[in-house]
Design a protein around this motif. Structure first.
Motif, PDB file in Angstrom:
ATOM      1  N   ASN A 139      -7.350  47.317  34.639  1.00 53.39           N
ATOM      2  CA  ASN A 139      -5.998  47.157  35.181  1.00 53.39           C
ATOM      3  C   ASN A 139      -5.041  48.167  34.557  1.00 53.39           C
ATOM      4  O   ASN A 139      -4.258  48.828  35.254  1.00 53.39           O
TER       5      ASN A 139
ATOM      6  N   MET B 110      -7.715  42.569  41.775  1.00 56.21           N
ATOM      7  CA  MET B 110      -8.301  43.879  41.491  1.00 56.21           C
ATOM      8  C   MET B 110      -8.573  44.631  42.790  1.00 56.21           C
ATOM      9  O   MET B 110      -8.356  45.852  42.880  1.00 56.21           O
TER      10      MET B 110
ATOM     11  N   GLN C 149      -5.303  45.924  44.295  1.00 53.09           N
ATOM     12  CA  GLN C 149      -4.890  47.123  43.560  1.00 53.09           C
ATOM     13  C   GLN C 149      -5.649  48.354  44.058  1.00 53.09           C
ATOM     14  O   GLN C 149      -5.062  49.424  44.258  1.00 53.09           O
TER      15      GLN C 149
ATOM     16  N   THR D 163      -1.567  43.713  40.969  1.00 59.14           N
ATOM     17  CA  THR D 163      -1.433  43.604  39.519  1.00 59.14           C
ATOM     18  C   THR D 163      -0.817  42.262  39.134  1.00 59.14           C
ATOM     19  O   THR D 163      -1.215  41.650  38.135  1.00 59.14           O
TER      20      THR D 163
ATOM     21  N   TYR E 214      -2.452  39.979  36.174  1.00 56.43           N
ATOM     22  CA  TYR E 214      -1.923  40.114  34.818  1.00 56.43           C
ATOM     23  C   TYR E 214      -1.673  38.777  34.116  1.00 56.43           C
ATOM     24  O   TYR E 214      -2.218  38.531  33.039  1.00 56.43           O
TER      25      TYR E 214
ATOM     26  N   THR F 250     -11.461  50.337  39.886  1.00 55.81           N
ATOM     27  CA  THR F 250     -10.716  49.087  40.017  1.00 55.81           C
ATOM     28  C   THR F 250     -11.459  48.107  40.910  1.00 55.81           C
ATOM     29  O   THR F 250     -11.555  46.905  40.603  1.00 55.81           O
TER      30      THR F 250
END
Length: 429
Positions: free
Chosen positions: A251, A311, A314, A341, A345, A403
């Motif tokens: 990330n 993921m 992203q 994200t 996160y 990613t």
């Protein structure tokens, strides 16, 4: 094996009964949200303009040289994260938070008046140390206060504050740079952020370590593993923690690439400095706002699905930016990157809280954040070297592929962790 814990980790008597939860601790929690906003703003003031400073003021051409400031930042922040967690367990959270702000004091002045690029690198080393101490500690303190029921919500609010501030500061510094020049005006903001963050941390923030001891339970404290054991569990031995760690690294790998290469991509497409500032702000701002919802959502539907999907979203956003040539498409890719994200996160941090005993949770968070923030350095190095060798578009596609693969690793290797904390509490009873 003895179940005793070291004296400094044993539950301590307190003057009043401690209550876990956001409602019971909302004043201190809100204060920590504000402090973390100033922490994020310190990074945001750089995001739109340092690549331009490298090219226009210091005449750097190679992408790997330009991205060196991210490498320095990432390595110093990652290593500091590692010790911050352990020191927070040993010495308390507040002392580490204040030490982090003291490290930040010289940073805006060094960025304002740096006579060479090496001064910029030194400033980013200090900034990384400061971020490792301050952001790690605000994360740990919020986990302490929130308790297991609202852990995802707490992490969503924490990361919202930090990354919305990153976006707002990036927008402000881009506007100031366009109006008053690249230096020194944009960095005046940094002086205000340091003063406010330091004063609040010293005068108003209270220690939260006793809340972790309270959650761990006085009746059956668990033996503290060695730092080597915690490192091994978090890095490779435990399939949940190691999956979380690699996802965090990837990330921030793509964030390091975005921080360094996206402003150059936007400039090459003919966008103005204010437009670049807006684009640099969109990604962290969307990331920040959406975490208000994704953290709480993970408390309801679980962690694993959000991490995997995040993921992959992203990766889609990065790919769209690689293909784009106009502002609207760049903005769309930045929104997707921010949403993805945000899904990942706070959920990664909440998942760690699910599976780790509170007595050594801060140490485990420190190891995770070591790997996660090494992603900045890995991403900057990888994308810079690939961009110099094969061109910027290839570098962006490589990061998009990594990613996507990271999400696949989580899908295959990690279990759902949302109820692990309840299972651990039941087993203790």
């Amino acid at each position: 094996m003895s179940e005793a814990v070291p004296r400094n980790l044993a539950p301590r008597p307190v003057k009043h009964a401690l209550q876990l939860g956001l409602k019971a601790n909302w004043r201190q929690f809100a204060l920590l949200v504000l402090v973390n906003a100033f922490v994020g703003a310190m990074v945001g003031m750089e995001r739109a303009i340092l690549p331009a400073i490298a090219e226009q003021e210091f005449r750097l051409v190679a992408h790997s040289a330009i991205l060196a400031f991210i490498v320095v930042f990432g390595v110093s922040k990652a290593l500091t994260n590692y010790v911050a967690g352990r020191f927070s367990d040993a010495f308390g959270r507040k002392a580490i938070l204040v030490a982090g702000w003291l490290c930040a004091v010289p940073v805006p002045f060094m960025l304002m008046w740096a006579p060479s690029w090496n001064w910029i690198l030194a400033a980013n080393a200090l900034l990384g140390i400061s971020q490792g101490l301050t952001w790690s500690t605000t994360v740990i303190m919020k986990i302490d206060l929130a308790g297991p029921a609202n852990r995802g919500t707490a992490m969503g609010i924490n990361e919202f504050a930090g990354y919305f501030a990153v976006g707002a500061a990036a927008l402000a510094s881009g506007w100031l740079a366009a109006r008053y020049g690249l230096r020194p005006a944009p960095f005046y903001l940094g002086v205000a952020y340091v003063v406010l963050g330091l004063v609040l941390s010293v005068a108003a923030v209270r220690e939260t370590r006793d809340y972790a001891h309270h959650e761990a339970g006085a009746a059956a404290p668990a033996a503290l593993p060695s730092q080597r054991e915690i490192f091994a569990r978090t890095t490779w031995r435990d399939p949940d923690l190691s999956s979380i760690s690699q996802a965090g690294l990837v990330n921030n790998l793509n964030d390091g690439m975005a921080w360094g290469l996206f402003p150059l991509i936007f400039a090459a497409a003919g966008l103005s400095l204010p437009q670049i500032g807006v684009l640099a702000a969109i990604y962290p701002a969307v990331w920040g706002v959406c975490q208000l919802f994704t953290g709480a959502l993970s408390d309801r539907i679980g962690r694993k699905g959000l991490i995997v999907a995040g993921m992959w979203v992203q990766a889609l956003g990065i790919g769209l930016i690689a293909l784009a040539t106009a502002f609207a498409w760049f903005a769309s890719g930045a929104v997707l990157l921010g949403v993805g994200t945000a899904m990942v996160y706070p959920t990664l941090l909440a998942a760690i809280g699910d599976v780790v005993n509170p007595a050594w949770r801060a140490s485990t968070v420190g190891v995770y954040r070591l790997w996660r923030d090494l992603g900045y350095a890995v991403g900057a190095l990888l994308s810079g070297l690939v961009a110099d060798r094969f061109g910027v578009p290839v570098a962006v596609w490589v990061v998009a592929a990594l990613t996507f693969l990271s999400g696949l690793v989580v899908a295959v290797r990690m279990r759902e962790t949302r109820h692990a904390g309840k299972e651990r509490a039941t087993a203790r009873r």
